[in-house]
Design a protein around this motif. Structure first.
Motif, PDB file in Angstrom:
ATOM      1  N   ASN B  86      41.729  36.646  42.420  1.00 39.49           N
ATOM      2  CA  ASN B  86      43.159  36.483  42.718  1.00 39.49           C
ATOM      3  C   ASN B  86      43.643  37.417  43.810  1.00 39.49           C
ATOM      4  OD1 ASN B  86      44.158  34.414  40.658  1.00 39.49           O
ATOM      5  ND2 ASN B  86      42.959  35.821  39.404  1.00 39.49           N
ATOM      6  N   ARG B 121      40.628  31.276  39.565  1.00 41.02           N
ATOM      7  CA  ARG B 121      41.948  31.871  39.290  1.00 41.02           C
ATOM      8  C   ARG B 121      42.122  32.292  37.831  1.00 41.02           C
ATOM      9  NH1 ARG B 121      45.670  32.421  42.864  1.00 41.02           N
ATOM     10  NH2 ARG B 121      45.663  31.276  44.826  1.00 41.02           N
ATOM     11  N   GLU B 122      41.708  31.441  36.912  1.00 38.95           N
ATOM     12  CA  GLU B 122      41.928  31.722  35.483  1.00 38.95           C
ATOM     13  C   GLU B 122      40.829  32.591  34.884  1.00 38.95           C
ATOM     14  OE1 GLU B 122      44.680  30.721  33.809  1.00 38.95           O
ATOM     15  OE2 GLU B 122      45.326  29.988  35.783  1.00 38.95           O
ATOM     16  N   GLY B 127      42.374  37.862  36.773  1.00 36.18           N
ATOM     17  CA  GLY B 127      43.254  36.853  36.180  1.00 36.18           C
ATOM     18  C   GLY B 127      43.433  37.093  34.687  1.00 36.18           C
ATOM     19  N   THR B 130      45.510  40.582  33.934  1.00 37.22           N
ATOM     20  CA  THR B 130      46.958  40.505  34.170  1.00 37.22           C
ATOM     21  C   THR B 130      47.693  40.062  32.920  1.00 37.22           C
ATOM     22  OG1 THR B 130      46.363  39.775  36.366  1.00 37.22           O
ATOM     23  CG2 THR B 130      48.670  39.590  35.771  1.00 37.22           C
TER      24      THR B 130
END
Lengths: 223, 786
Positions: B86, B121-122, B127, B130
């Motif tokens: 990310n 992203r996941e 990711g 966060t």
């Protein structure tokens, strides 16, 4: 910033608020014992490096009682001491201080009495008398000669210095000090005129020549 | 001859080589994770590493003596999509344009990376993390009260067991893994996860053996085509070495260096952490050096060439950092570190011929990394210490001095045996028992001066009015200064608690999503315990919290104590109003603040406040256990976070304006120590360095003019001895550059502590007049060129 020095009563208020530390009161009143305690703070450092304490002045021989008291405090704790002096003092006073220290560094500024008088405002008879007996005494000493271009760097002076030192102690250690302008800022801060303004430090080659000249007298010259 | 070759290598691999980002590793890892989607995570990581080592583009640069690069070109940072997809995506357009540490990326590669990283992203560590950090910690991070580490990158500051690698080879380690795998009894339920880890570790070790063979093929191929008989001989020898190491135990100095270098490269490729330490290089390399030197196989010149080329190769590795970080960490620092000197496990002086050769090699290489930590102890050989000082004079910024008499007992307090404790190696300031410690410095940073600002104002930031901390009362209502000091401690405790809360979750995420099967197999006791280092397999585990701005906080407290409580010259309300307006309209208050006692002048008024902050901080931090076993440990060091925290904090009662950097490490505020270097050292020694278990950083500036003669270099050695007598943890000397002197000419207030040597005297630079200052600048310039 403007200051009228005539009206200054040393209250020190200007020093307290000046943000850029432009104003400072130099010096403070201390007893010999207080000075000893202050010197001791760094003991760890100079004990490690084989150093000690140097009394450098103003002129240490103008405060002989204080100097004697301090030097004896050091001697009692086996602390190595040294003094820096111009030797402008009565011989018995000079002797009383010098007999209590381990290493004496003194400077000669000019050999000819006229030149000395012109440069410093005093004659050098007393100084040379003290210097001669000190050199003859066998004590650990270092003769220092500040080489100031245009003032005391001519060969006649240097020859006289070489002759004088070697006569009283063959092979004496002499340090040639290269003139520097560090004092200029101090004079500015005091609002005094700097008489040597514009004088440049002597070139390395000039220093080298002066050292060679003195070495011809068999002296141990550092610069 | 040696020097010329090294100079050419430096130009080829560093000076003339702009940094460039290439997508190769990211693409291979993405494919591997897709192909092995069904495997347990740690297995997936091992297969991904294997795939990289099998497929990455190899090259051996002209004149190189050791094989091993992390990427297809020197100075090409690798991309870890599994850890930081990310933030890398967010910064992709900034890398080439940023003012410091620009990294070029072609438009084509940007497109490739965008597509590749978009898939992560996941699932990328950043990711996942966060979402884990609790809201109160996030708020504290936004308020610059704290930072929390490990969010989008692997964490280094670790030294593997190099001795074991050299003595057993990877084959020996694989045998150890096999023995462990065969030791599980049928039905041992807890064995399941351990077996998976051990299988992954085995796969990774085998993959590294294969990697060495690929390099051997590459060297042989080059030998055939290079067109120079001499180079062909070198390459053929390199190939032969790579067929023996790191698989088998090293026999020669060159094999030992190649073995360590190739493994060192793979540690970067596996997860790209910062600060993979080279450990006690002069100790584990010595037997190999000694044997070759004694038999006449290794000339002194060759030894220097080999060592200096390791330096060049270290600096040729770059880690990709985000654009905010590079503002404060300019110069691509990777915090690699080599430890020299110190004691043997039996307490004898451990320095040897190789120690001195390494110092010499560093000066030949003249590159910023790896930096050297020299371990001082009471029995240190004085010639070695002299050589250390002579190297400091060279102005490379190292060696830093680490003090055994302070540090060895720390390791005993941290749980090590006496022999282990004496075998510690250095990070930049932190120290670890080599090959068996995962001490995770940078788990979090806490902003001391801002904690004090909140303590003055019932937990609200005086500049913004935001309620950033707990309500601990208004300073105006306190009966005395002690109440304010207690309020400060409460604020500090609260924020340390938030770091622990957040970092524990991150620590856990690393164990679940980012285990390192290869690095773990190089660390005691991961194989024995069947656990990755992320899961707590290492013998000694800690998490380190950094206290930032100690001197700024102490000076602020001293000013408030003196002006608002002792002398009552300024009311607390007025002080708060002055701070809120950044002293605008309160110049007189600011002057009073400026003139209050400052840490670093051997004045107990300020110094004992620094001591007390440090003590409260240490007690607070060490009470927390950490996720992998072990506990949290304190450190007084800020790397560059004092700049960032300063930027993000309003005016402070020490007279500092909002936005200005805080003090560095545990050092006095720049320019505040005006009583000379020995007074600064005495102030520093009032802090109890012993209880600051992770370390205390102390920077002192010096002018090269102070070290012109051999006897003055020796004097620096005595100065170091005295500092160690005072019980300091660390000291490093920063050589003053002409740039610093020019800055000091313009802004003398910030450089009042700068001492230079003029003729036979030393003086404060700020107090000299312009001409003399110019002369010193000219001399320093001369020294820099020479």
């Amino acid at each position: 910033m403007a200051a009228d020095r005539e009206k200054c009563d040393f209250c020190g208020k200007c020093v307290e608020i000046c943000p850029s530390y432009a104003r400072t009161i130099f010096g403070e009143d201390l007893s010999a014992r207080e000075l000893f305690e202050r010197a001791r703070k760094d003991e760890l450092f100079w004990r490690r490096s084989g150093g000690g304490v140097t009394l450098s002045g103003g002129e240490i021989l103008s405060q002989p009682e204080f100097a004697i008291e301090f030097l004896e405090l050091c001697r009692d704790r086996n602390i190595n001491t040294s003094i820096e002096t111009c030797l402008f003092a009565l011989p018995n006073i000079a002797e009383a201080v010098m007999s209590r220290t381990d290493f004496i560094q003194f400077d000669i500024k000019a050999m000819s009495p006229e030149l000395h008088l012109r440069l410093t405002g005093a004659g050098n008879a007393l100084i040379l008398k003290n210097a001669a007996s000190l050199l003859r005494s066998g004590r650990d000493v270092l003769v220092r000669y500040p080489l100031v271009p245009g003032c005391n760097d001519d060969e006649t002076e240097l020859h006289a210095l070489g002759k004088f030192c070697s006569e009283h102690r063959p092979g004496a250690r002499v340090e040639l000090l290269r003139y520097h302008s560090m004092g200029e800022a101090r004079y500015e801060a005091l609002g005094r005129e700097y008489a040597a303004a514009g004088t440049k430090p002597p070139e390395e080659s000039v220093m080298g020549r002066a050292a060679e000249l003195l070495r011809e007298y068999g002296l141990d010259v550092v610069c | 001859m040696c020097t010329d070759r090294i100079a050419r290598m430096r130009e080829r691999m560093i000076t003339n080589r702009p940094a460039e980002l290439l997508p190769e590793r990211a693409l291979i890892v993405t494919e591997a994770y897709e192909r092995f989607a069904g495997e347990p995570l740690v297995m997936k990581r091992a297969y991904a590493l294997r795939k990289i080592l099998e497929e990455m583009t190899l090259f051996i640069d002209d004149e190189e003596l050791f094989a091993g690069h992390c990427s297809p070109r020197p100075r090409s940072p690798i991309v870890c999509p599994e850890l930081g997809a990310n933030w890398i995506l967010a910064d992709l357009d900034k890398f080439a344009a940023r003012p410091a540490d620009a990294v070029g990326v072609t438009e084509e590669n940007k497109q490739i990376l965008r597509e590749c990283l978009g898939k992560w992203r996941e699932t990328s560590l950043d990711g996942i993390v966060t979402k884990l950090i609790p809201e109160d910690a996030k708020q504290a991070i936004r308020d610059a009260m704290i930072t929390v580490g490990g969010q989008g990158t692997a964490q280094g500051n670790i030294a593997i067991n190099y001795r074991k690698l050299l003595a057993k080879g990877l084959r020996g380690i694989i045998e150890e893994i096999d023995a462990k795998l065969n030791s599980f009894s049928p039905g041992e339920i807890g064995g399941t996860e351990k077996r998976v880890f051990l299988k992954a570790a085995r796969t990774a070790c085998e993959a590294v053996v294969g990697f060495a063979r690929r390099y051997a093929d590459c060297a042989e191929e080059l030998a055939r085509t290079c067109g120079s008989d001499e180079r062909a001989r070198e390459l053929t020898e390199m190939a032969a070495i790579l067929r023996r190491v790191p698989e088998y135990p090293a026999e020669t100095f060159r094999e030992a260096l190649q073995s360590v270098w190739l493994v060192y490269t793979v540690l970067h490729i596996e997860s790209d952490p910062h600060a993979i330490l080279l450990g006690r290089f002069d100790q584990y390399m010595y037997p190999y050096y000694k044997r070759d030197a004694d038999s006449g196989r290794l000339s002194r010149d060759m030894a220097l060439t080999l060592l200096a080329s390791i330096w060049i190769k270290c600096t040729s590795i770059i880690k990709l950092m985000d654009s905010v970080t590079t503002r404060t960490f300019a110069g691509f620092p990777l915090f690699q570190n080599i430890t020299l000197g110190g004691q043997s496990p039996r307490g004898e002086d451990a320095s040897n011929e190789l120690t001195n050769l390494l110092l010499e090699a560093a000066v030949i290489a003249r590159v910023p990394q790896p930096s050297i930590g020299f371990r001082y102890h009471n029995k240190v050989d004085s010639e070695t210490l002299y050589n250390v000082c002579a190297t400091i004079k060279e102005g490379l910024g190292y060696p830093a001095i680490m003090n055994d008499s302070c540090i060895v007992p720390k390791h005993i307090l941290r749980g090590a045996t006496l022999e282990e404790a004496r075998d510690y190696c250095t990070n930049c300031v932190e120290t670890d028992v080599e090959g068996m410690t995962d001490s995770r410095p940078h788990s979090g940073y806490v902003n001391f001066p801002k904690c004090f600002l909140l303590a003055m104002n019932d937990g609200a930031d005086p500049s913004t009015g935001d309620q950033a901390g707990p309500k601990t009362g208004k300073a105006a209502d306190f009966a005395g200064f002690d109440d304010l000091a207690r309020a400060f401690e409460k604020q500090m405790s609260y924020f340390i608690g938030l770091i622990v809360k957040a970092y524990d979750l991150i620590d856990n995420a690393h164990a679940l999503y980012a285990p390192e099967p290869f690095m773990s197999s190089m660390l005691d006791d991961c194989i024995e315990r069947g656990l990755s280092r992320q899961a707590g397999g290492v013998r000694y585990n800690f998490s380190g919290i950094f206290g930032v701005g100690l001197a700024s906080a102490a000076d602020s407290m001293a000013a408030v104590r003196m002006l608002c409580f002792d002398r009552r010259l300024v009311s607390v309300e007025t002080m708060l109003a002055a701070l809120a307006s950044n002293f605008d309209g309160y110049e007189e208050v600011r002057l009073l603040c400026e003139r209050a006692p400052k840490f670093g002048n051997d004045d107990d008024y300020a110094d004992l406040l620094a001591r007390d902050i440090s003590h409260a901080y240490c007690k607070e931090v060490t009470q927390y256990p950490c996720m992998r076993g072990g506990f949290y440990i304190p450190e007084l060091h800020s790397v560059s976070t004092h700049v960032y925290f300063g930027e993000m904090s309003g005016a402070t009662p020490d007279g500092r304006l909002g936005g200005v950097a805080f003090s560095d490490g545990a050092s006095p505020v720049g320019g505040a120590d005006r009583q000379g270097p020995t007074a600064a050292l005495r102030s520093m020694s009032k802090i109890d360095h012993q209880e600051v278990l992770q370390g205390v950083l102390f920077n002192q500036k010096f002018s090269p003019s102070l070290l012109e003669t051999p006897s003055s270099v020796a004097l620096l050695g005595d100065y170091i001895r005295s500092w160690c007598d005072l019980g300091g943890h660390h000291i490093q000397f920063n050589v003053i550059s002409t740039q610093t002197l020019r800055d000091a000419q313009k802004t003398p207030a910030a450089h009042r502590d700068l001492i230079v040597r003029v003729a036979g005297y030393s003086a404060y630079f700020a107090e000299l007049n312009e001409n003399t200052q110019n002369e010193i600048i000219a001399r320093t310039e001369f020294a820099e060129i020479a």
